[in-house]
Design a protein around this motif. Structure first.
Motif, PDB file in Angstrom:
ATOM      1  N   ASP A  85      28.736  -6.006 -26.121  1.00 52.12           N
ATOM      2  CA  ASP A  85      29.704  -6.062 -25.017  1.00 52.12           C
ATOM      3  C   ASP A  85      30.978  -6.777 -25.449  1.00 52.12           C
ATOM      4  OD1 ASP A  85      28.133  -8.424 -25.287  1.00 52.12           O
ATOM      5  OD2 ASP A  85      28.901  -9.161 -23.380  1.00 52.12           O
ATOM      6  N   GLU A  86      32.018  -6.519 -24.702  1.00 54.28           N
ATOM      7  CA  GLU A  86      33.255  -7.297 -24.746  1.00 54.28           C
ATOM      8  C   GLU A  86      33.721  -7.614 -26.168  1.00 54.28           C
ATOM      9  OE1 GLU A  86      33.046  -9.562 -20.487  1.00 54.28           O
ATOM     10  OE2 GLU A  86      31.953 -10.517 -22.115  1.00 54.28           O
ATOM     11  N   TYR A 137      23.823 -10.284 -10.947  1.00 56.10           N
ATOM     12  CA  TYR A 137      24.368 -11.382 -11.750  1.00 56.10           C
ATOM     13  C   TYR A 137      24.164 -12.693 -10.993  1.00 56.10           C
ATOM     14  CZ  TYR A 137      26.302  -9.247 -15.939  1.00 56.10           C
ATOM     15  OH  TYR A 137      26.429  -8.653 -17.169  1.00 56.10           O
TER      16      TYR A 137
HETATM   17  C1  ACM Z   1      28.238  -9.240 -19.966  1.00 55.61           C
HETATM   18  O1  ACM Z   1      28.182  -9.713 -18.831  1.00 55.61           O
HETATM   19  N1  ACM Z   1      29.294  -9.477 -20.748  1.00 55.61           N
HETATM   20  C2  ACM Z   1      27.193  -8.403 -20.507  1.00 55.61           C
END
Ligand code: ACM
Length: 532
Positions: free
Chosen positions: A328-329, A420
């Motif tokens: 990710d990112e 989350y």
């Molecule tokens: C993420 O929340 N960067 C996977």
């Protein structure tokens, strides 16, 4: 006649109302039939097990009754028609169980210890809350009569803990695992590396623990405030500690998935091994700010050698099928500016930096697959083309998961909009500092992994769901528990219980009825949902 019928109806109604209150099961089982009467576990009883495979689970029940009520329950192999009996039923699914409680007998049926373990969790939830305590006050250990037939909806029922931003000691990780197991979750995703800290001992690269595990200071308050505490912060798990945690989780039928981030979120690696990044001469620091770092790994041969060596040690420690590689990112600015990366793009016939990331992940996938394991990555691994064996963890909503499932890949749904657990769970004005968002217990519970965008065959690729506890603002276990519970109970129920039984009002009632258990276990759960 009418009057008799009415009396009968009232009696029936009040019995079922009483029964509903007494059975605060989380997650709610597939089938529960309450009955009148109860069974009481008493001194002098024992546990009969059909074979040795059930002994570890029987021992857990015996230990809990001993600790909570001073009742010792000897375990013997054999058949019995009364008391506590555990049977093997090969016709049941791997994680399924049947639990029958009558005034004479508690009978558990399972194919393996795993199903028996889930039966035990249900049984413990049927007992007085004090069975989870240690002060010998749980007598009488009474279980209401009932019949339960149960099995999970999804095979992947996960929680992730980020130990990169904040380090959690071994006994706190075990406590996190203990609570997961009580609600039949079975995957602990251990986010072990971050820009702000590398947390796992790798024998071939000692600088990862000597340098990359320590940052010179941490952000105070909101990261936009740019305030720092000036205090070094660090911590890591030795390989012996990792083995201990994996074994501990295994006894509770929880598989631990390690995450080693690449190519982004790797600033801490570069602090020790700058030659793996844009500039071997640059002095990189372990991250001190939250957010996304521009400093990323470069797809050099040296980097692949490093990652393969790291992953070889990691795979030796974690026997489960999945290895999470992050993905990710990963900002592409440094790759865009780099002559090396641009040449590699040309040489490999790639279109752009996204395809270069895909090239990176494919190489790692090939390596992991060659060792008989499966690559798991965040949904950015779709960009530039998905690697053939990859399983996708969909976090930016469900779109990535939908796309991956349509491409025939397995998917774990972990949408930030529902799962989350670093997001606020009530009005931020009334809550301790969190990263943002607005995710009440009800919103979490409303997540439905069966998505209208997917047909029946594609839906089968959704193997489960996961909640994520990112810890930029979550410094310790009490706060982690506050953010995780009760929302993880909603996750557990979505993952385990049949879709048809979903009912928030009923769930909230059961959670409320279950709070004495969390109180006895001193879980620092959030109470905001009670007023919502
Ligand atoms: C993420 O929340 N960067 C996977």
């Amino acid at each position: 006649m009418k009057r008799i019928l009415l009396a009968f109806l009232i009696a029936g109604f009040s019995f079922s109302a009483m029964a509903q209150n007494a059975y605060n099961l989380i997650p709610v089982p597939k089938q529960l039939t309450p009955a009148e009467g109860s069974f009481t576990i008493k001194k002098g009883m024992g546990i009969s097990i059909a074979d040795e495979s059930l002994r570890p689970v029987a021992a857990m029940l015996a230990n809990q009754c001993q600790t909570a009520a001073g009742i010792s329950l000897p375990i013997k192999v054999g058949k019995a028609s009364t008391g506590i009996v555990m049977l093997v039923n090969p016709s049941l699914g791997e994680e399924a169980y049947a639990l029958n409680v009558s005034s004479k007998k508690i009978e558990v049926q399972a194919k393996t210890g795993k199903g028996a373990f889930y039966a035990l969790q249900t049984l413990l939830q049927l007992m007085p809350a004090q069975v989870h305590g240690k002060d010998l006050s749980a007598t009488p250990l009474t279980v209401p009569n009932c019949s339960v037939q149960d099995e999970p909806r999804f095979s992947y029922r996960g929680l992730m803990l980020d130990v990169g931003r904040h380090y959690y000691p071994v006994d706190h990780i075990k406590r996190f695992i203990d609570l997961m197991a009580m609600y039949k979750m079975n995957i602990f995703h251990w986010h072990l590396t971050e820009d702000q800290g590398w947390r796992i001992e790798i024998k071939k690269y000692p600088l990862l623990t000597q340098l990359s595990s320590i940052r010179k200071e941490s952000t105070v308050g909101r990261y936009s405030d740019k305030k720092f505490d000036g205090k070094p912060y660090g911590g890591f798990y030795t390989q012996e500690e990792v083995k201990d945690i994996v074994a501990y989780a295994g006894k509770k039928f929880i598989t631990v998935i390690p995450e080693i981030e690449m190519p982004g979120h790797s600033q801490a690696v570069l602090a020790a091994y700058p030659q793996l990044g844009a500039n071997a001469d640059k002095i990189y620091q372990v991250g001190t700010k939250w957010g996304v770092s521009e400093d990323v790994l470069f797809p050099r041969e040296e980097t692949f050698t490093f990652l393969e060596n790291v992953l070889t040690e990691v795979m030796a420690l974690f026997p489960g099928p999945y290895i999470h590689i992050g993905g990710d990112e990963c900002p592409k600015a440094q790759w865009k500016e780099s002559r090396f990366c641009q040449d590699l793009i040309k040489k490999q016939g790639l279109k752009d930096e996204h395809e270069l990331q895909s090239y990176f992940i494919r190489r790692i996938d090939k390596f992991i697959s060659s060792k008989g394991r499966k690559l798991l990555g965040w949904d950015e691994i779709l960009e530039g083309g998905l690697s053939p064996n990859a399983t996708v963890m969909s976090w930016r909503g469900t779109a990535g998961g939908i796309e991956a499932a349509k491409q025939g890949h397995d998917v774990v749904m972990s949408p930030n909009s529902f799962l989350y657990f670093d997001y606020y769970q009530a009005d931020p004005k009334t809550e301790p500092i969190a990263i943002g968002g607005n995710l009440t217990l009800e919103k979490t519970y409303s997540f439905e992994p069966h998505l209208p965008e997917l047909n029946a065959a594609e839906t089968k690729h959704v193997i489960g769901i996961q909640g994520n506890v990112w810890t930029e603002y979550i410094k310790d276990l009490p706060y982690a528990e506050y953010m995780t519970y009760p929302r993880a109970l909603a996750l557990a129920e979505i993952a385990w219980s049949p879709m048809a039984s979903k009912n928030y009002a009923d769930f909230k009632k059961r959670v409320t009825g279950h709070l004495p258990v969390l109180d006895i276990m001193k879980v620092n759960y959030a109470k905001a949902f009670l007023k919502q």
